[in-house]
Design a protein around this motif. Structure first.
Motif, PDB file in Angstrom:
ATOM      1  N   HIS A   2       0.837  -1.191   0.000  1.00 12.74           N
ATOM      2  CA  HIS A   2       0.000   0.000   0.000  1.00 12.74           C
ATOM      3  C   HIS A   2       0.880   1.252   0.000  1.00 12.74           C
ATOM      4  N   PRO A  58      -1.648   8.303  -3.496  1.00 12.88           N
ATOM      5  CA  PRO A  58      -3.094   8.468  -3.282  1.00 12.88           C
ATOM      6  C   PRO A  58      -3.837   8.923  -4.528  1.00 12.88           C
ATOM      7  N   GLU A  72      -2.996   2.562  -5.896  1.00 11.65           N
ATOM      8  CA  GLU A  72      -3.119   2.393  -4.445  1.00 11.65           C
ATOM      9  C   GLU A  72      -1.957   1.601  -3.870  1.00 11.65           C
TER      10      GLU A  72
END
Length: 360
Positions: free
Chosen positions: A25, A209, A213
């Protein structure tokens, strides 16, 4: 003042620890980009600690900050002249010196003449543009008389790529390793003095962002390039906007699995993004090369209106010098298996990109 010191210490600890968490992430991957700035702020906070009112936790926090400074410093010092590597002069068996420019031109930048002037001023034998679309392709036609060999991948999604060469391109192909809208260029070149080498241009998507992702596509793409490089028996240069930094886990895995060398080691950060903000600039336009390629100079050039600074490199080829063999790191079986797993994850990831990008 104590509260500010405490908040800064906590934030810097979080930014130091997050990249060690094995999650793709963007929240965990993004702090890697700012390691230089995080180090500066950690030093400032450490100094700040000595001018505030002391508490019972003061020395614990100062010790923690000092440990973070040492941790970041051990990594970053490798990318400075303080980390000594052997210099390699040319010999009578070496090729001539050659030059390339690699530039993310920023698709929505319309200052075509400034970039054309940059090429005409520096006169590289080869150059690569990233984010180049149809408008940029048309604008660069004026250079084609000097660069008669080209490989063009014209896209409007900010992932277009154009390669121009004065050297003969004996073979070239476009790879789509993990996604059908993220190209890489593989060009096989022959120099005038009879040396052959392969030039790879890459531009994987960043974890952020506003874009992807996770880092799955980025890491899968660059490790696919690494896998392809090991199949090539010629000298290799891999260049582009990696949307990554040299000290990240995936960059180190790329270097080990490709058996390539990072010329920044013992030289400089060569930070490129963002072109307008020097203090908050990251080295994300990377380069790697095989042991037969010797780098004489690697630096950024002046801003031409893009959000990236262009990278300029001077190099030569020598098949008889073996001084760089010791700089090659080999991946072990676990790392090779990890790279294969990351490639497969990258292929499964479905990036949410428009066919035609618009400027925000």
């Amino acid at each position: 003042m104590w509260e500010i010191y405490l908040i800064l210490s906590a934030l810097l600890l979080i930014l130091t620890v997050f990249p060690k968490i094995p999650s793709p992430h963007w929240v965990f991957r993004f702090p890697d980009f700012g390691k230089i700035q995080i180090t500066y702020f950690t030093i400032i906070t450490f100094v700040l600690g000595f001018i505030i009112e002391k508490t019972e936790y003061f020395w614990y926090l100062q010790g923690l900050l000092l440990a973070m400074i040492v941790y970041h410093g051990v990594v970053l010092i490798k990318y400075t002249p303080l980390y000594k590597v052997k210099k390699n002069p040319q010999t009578d068996k070496s090729s001539k010196k050659y030059h390339f420019i690699s530039a993310n031109i920023y698709q929505f930048n319309t200052d075509y003449e400034k970039f054309i002037s940059l090429i005409n001023k520096n006169k590289p034998e080869i150059f690569l543009t990233m984010e180049s679309n149809g408008d940029w392709e048309n604008a660069l036609q004026v250079l084609e008389k000097d660069y008669p060999y080209q490989h063009k991948v014209t896209l409007e999604n900010t992932y277009g790529m154009h390669f121009y060469s004065k050297m003969k391109i004996e073979d070239s192909k476009t790879h789509y390793f993990v996604a059908d809208d993220i190209p890489s260029i593989e060009a096989h070149l022959r120099t005038d003095d009879g040396f052959e080498f392969v030039f790879f241009g890459v531009h994987p998507p960043p974890p952020s962002p506003t874009e992807e992702e996770t880092s799955k596509e980025r890491d899968g793409d660059i490790l696919s390039v690494a896998k392809r490089v090991t199949e090539i028996k010629k000298p290799v240069i891999v260049v582009g906007d990696f949307n990554n930094v040299a000290w990240s886990k995936s960059s180190i895995l790329f270097r080990k699995t490709s058996h390539l060398i990072d010329p920044r080691v013992g030289h400089a950060f060569v930070s490129t993004f963002h072109a307008k903000y020097k203090l908050f600039r990251f080295p994300i336009d990377l380069m790697f090369h095989s042991e037969d390629i010797f780098i004489k100079d690697l630096k950024t050039l002046e801003n031409f209106g893009s959000d990236h600074l262009p990278v300029y490199c001077e190099f030569f080829i020598d098949h008889y010098k073996h001084d760089q063999e010791e700089r090659i790191e080999q991946a072990d079986s676990e790392e090779i298996a990890e790279a294969e797993e990351i490639i497969e994850e990258g292929k499964k990831e479905d990036g949410d990109r428009d066919a035609v990008a618009t400027e925000d």
